[in-house]
Motif scaffolding. Structure first.
Motif, PDB file in Angstrom:
ATOM      1  N   HIS A  31     -42.112   3.558  -3.964  1.00 51.93           N
ATOM      2  CA  HIS A  31     -43.557   3.280  -3.917  1.00 51.93           C
ATOM      3  C   HIS A  31     -43.993   2.547  -5.189  1.00 51.93           C
ATOM      4  O   HIS A  31     -43.187   2.319  -6.086  1.00 51.93           O
ATOM      5  CB  HIS A  31     -44.349   4.567  -3.707  1.00 51.93           C
ATOM      6  CG  HIS A  31     -44.260   5.551  -4.838  1.00 51.93           C
ATOM      7  ND1 HIS A  31     -43.096   6.197  -5.173  1.00 51.93           N
ATOM      8  CD2 HIS A  31     -45.205   6.007  -5.710  1.00 51.93           C
ATOM      9  CE1 HIS A  31     -43.320   7.014  -6.193  1.00 51.93           C
ATOM     10  NE2 HIS A  31     -44.588   6.907  -6.556  1.00 51.93           N
ATOM     11  N   HIS A  67     -46.009   3.185  -7.807  1.00 46.92           N
ATOM     12  CA  HIS A  67     -46.415   3.784  -9.091  1.00 46.92           C
ATOM     13  C   HIS A  67     -45.562   3.292 -10.268  1.00 46.92           C
ATOM     14  O   HIS A  67     -44.348   3.143 -10.152  1.00 46.92           O
ATOM     15  CB  HIS A  67     -46.371   5.307  -9.017  1.00 46.92           C
ATOM     16  CG  HIS A  67     -47.524   5.887  -8.260  1.00 46.92           C
ATOM     17  ND1 HIS A  67     -47.492   7.118  -7.672  1.00 46.92           N
ATOM     18  CD2 HIS A  67     -48.753   5.369  -8.000  1.00 46.92           C
ATOM     19  CE1 HIS A  67     -48.658   7.355  -7.092  1.00 46.92           C
ATOM     20  NE2 HIS A  67     -49.435   6.311  -7.260  1.00 46.92           N
ATOM     21  N   ASP A 117     -44.410   4.575 -12.920  1.00 49.56           N
ATOM     22  CA  ASP A 117     -43.266   5.345 -13.428  1.00 49.56           C
ATOM     23  C   ASP A 117     -42.026   5.193 -12.529  1.00 49.56           C
ATOM     24  O   ASP A 117     -40.965   5.710 -12.874  1.00 49.56           O
ATOM     25  CB  ASP A 117     -43.625   6.830 -13.612  1.00 49.56           C
ATOM     26  CG  ASP A 117     -44.265   7.465 -12.392  1.00 49.56           C
ATOM     27  OD1 ASP A 117     -44.966   6.760 -11.655  1.00 49.56           O
ATOM     28  OD2 ASP A 117     -44.059   8.668 -12.171  1.00 49.56           O
ATOM     29  N   HIS A 118     -42.170   4.484 -11.410  1.00 49.12           N
ATOM     30  CA  HIS A 118     -41.021   4.247 -10.514  1.00 49.12           C
ATOM     31  C   HIS A 118     -40.556   2.793 -10.498  1.00 49.12           C
ATOM     32  O   HIS A 118     -39.478   2.489 -10.016  1.00 49.12           O
ATOM     33  CB  HIS A 118     -41.363   4.699  -9.090  1.00 49.12           C
ATOM     34  CG  HIS A 118     -41.537   6.180  -9.009  1.00 49.12           C
ATOM     35  ND1 HIS A 118     -40.601   7.014  -8.465  1.00 49.12           N
ATOM     36  CD2 HIS A 118     -42.538   6.975  -9.475  1.00 49.12           C
ATOM     37  CE1 HIS A 118     -41.008   8.270  -8.578  1.00 49.12           C
ATOM     38  NE2 HIS A 118     -42.180   8.271  -9.192  1.00 49.12           N
ATOM     39  N   HIS A 126     -48.405   9.986  -0.388  1.00 48.38           N
ATOM     40  CA  HIS A 126     -48.476   9.857  -1.855  1.00 48.38           C
ATOM     41  C   HIS A 126     -49.020   8.470  -2.198  1.00 48.38           C
ATOM     42  O   HIS A 126     -49.870   8.304  -3.072  1.00 48.38           O
ATOM     43  CB  HIS A 126     -47.087  10.090  -2.428  1.00 48.38           C
ATOM     44  CG  HIS A 126     -46.989   9.958  -3.906  1.00 48.38           C
ATOM     45  ND1 HIS A 126     -47.412  10.926  -4.778  1.00 48.38           N
ATOM     46  CD2 HIS A 126     -46.494   8.956  -4.681  1.00 48.38           C
ATOM     47  CE1 HIS A 126     -47.196  10.517  -6.022  1.00 48.38           C
ATOM     48  NE2 HIS A 126     -46.640   9.329  -5.993  1.00 48.38           N
ATOM     49  N   ASP A 161     -41.582  10.562  -4.567  1.00 48.72           N
ATOM     50  CA  ASP A 161     -42.611  11.459  -5.085  1.00 48.72           C
ATOM     51  C   ASP A 161     -43.120  12.457  -4.051  1.00 48.72           C
ATOM     52  O   ASP A 161     -44.229  12.987  -4.197  1.00 48.72           O
ATOM     53  CB  ASP A 161     -43.741  10.674  -5.743  1.00 48.72           C
ATOM     54  CG  ASP A 161     -43.456  10.483  -7.228  1.00 48.72           C
ATOM     55  OD1 ASP A 161     -42.436  11.019  -7.710  1.00 48.72           O
ATOM     56  OD2 ASP A 161     -44.249   9.793  -7.907  1.00 48.72           O
TER      57      ASP A 161
HETATM   58 ZN   LIG Z   1     -45.756   8.347  -7.603  1.00 51.49          ZN
END
Ligand SMILES: [Zn+2]
Length: 300
Positions: free
Chosen positions: A64, A66, A68-69, A152, A171
């Motif tokens: 996804h 985000h 942090d990914h 999410h 997540d």
């Molecule tokens: Zn996430």
């Protein structure tokens, strides 16, 4: 072998848990490597560089959008990038994250921009759009299936290797902090996606922020715990309704520690918490537990 690269199967070669920096505490996350396919790129710059030297990575699958990914993705620009169509825009243009977090013109906008700079994030081009049930054949032995698991984010995907029965859940992270605090999130879909994961014949899972969990019973137990956290939030929100006779407006639930029992990153968490509460109200409306009245909601 570097100690953050851990084989996940004694039976099948080429499947590794790649541990994120600082045990994948935000702004880092875990990855999984399957043959020359890497899932997510938030382990840290240093670890990505090391990994790249050890293994050829020709394909990068995102769970996804985000930060942090996806943060280190530009270090793998020679690889092909894959994601779901619904998460493509913010992956290709990191500025699109700002409105999705609902932080435009708030102090959090500056904080997020600083983090984007700190993580040295760059825009990339997604090469291929993936969809539910797509299968990647990897070598002679491995078949990696895409599981569309929205909630999410709108385009969140998990990945499931059919022969080893190892899954990467992104997540749907099985931590104590389930998250659906962006505009494109949906609690209704999140819960459906968790149920979809629970129905899998699965032996090992790795999530974005938890290490390896082994055994169907243990995995089920962790999924049930995760669901019960969502239920606890349902109950705390509904308790507000029982206490009041007047209709409740979303803003009445602001800064009440309903989801974050303690605010650590206060400015951001108050915005995210309100967005998450809104997702619960959306679910209650759909289930007929509450009804709209004037500008607010009442129990049915
Ligand atoms: Zn996430």
């Amino acid at each position: 072998m570097e100690d953050f690269i851990i084989p996940l199967s004694s039976e099948f070669d080429g499947i590794y848990f790649i541990e994120g920096n600082q045990r994948a505490r935000y702004p880092y996350s875990h990855s999984m490597l399957i043959g020359d396919y890497l899932i997510d790129t938030g382990i840290s710059h240093k670890r990505l560089k090391t990994l790249k030297k050890r293994f050829p990575i020709n394909n990068v699958l995102f769970t996804h959008w985000h930060e942090d990914h996806i943060s280190g993705n530009y270090l793998l620009k020679d690889a092909k990038f894959y994601c779901h169509s619904k998460d493509k825009a913010p992956i290709e243009n990191v500025n699109e994250m700002i409105p999705l977090y609902n932080v435009k013109n708030t102090p959090v906008e500056d904080e997020l921009n600083s983090l984007i700079k700190l993580l040295r994030m760059q825009n990339i081009k997604v090469d291929t759009i993936i969809a539910d049930n797509d299968i990647f054949k990897i070598g002679d032995q491995l078949k990696l299936k895409v599981l569309f698991t929205p909630g999410h984010t709108a385009g969140h995907c998990a990945y499931y290797e059919l022969n080893s029965k190892i899954a990467f859940l992104g997540d749907i992270d099985l931590t104590r902090h389930p998250y659906y605090g962006n505009l494109d999130a949906s609690l209704i879909k999140f819960e459906e996606s968790i149920a979809k994961i629970k129905a899998l014949d699965i032996e090992t899972v790795v999530t974005g922020h938890r290490g390896i969990i082994e055994g169907k019973n243990k995995i089920d137990e962790e999924i049930d715990k995760y669901m019960s956290i969502l239920q606890g939030r349902d109950e705390r929100i509904l308790a507000f309704f029982s206490e009041r006779s007047r209709p409740i407006e979303l803003d009445n639930l602001r800064e009440k520690n309903i989801i974050y029992r303690k605010y650590t990153f206060k400015d951001f968490e108050i915005i995210a918490e309100l967005l998450m509460i809104e997702k619960h109200l959306e679910k209650f409306l759909k289930e007929g537990i509450i009804a709209e009245k004037k500008k607010g909601y009442i129990l049915n």
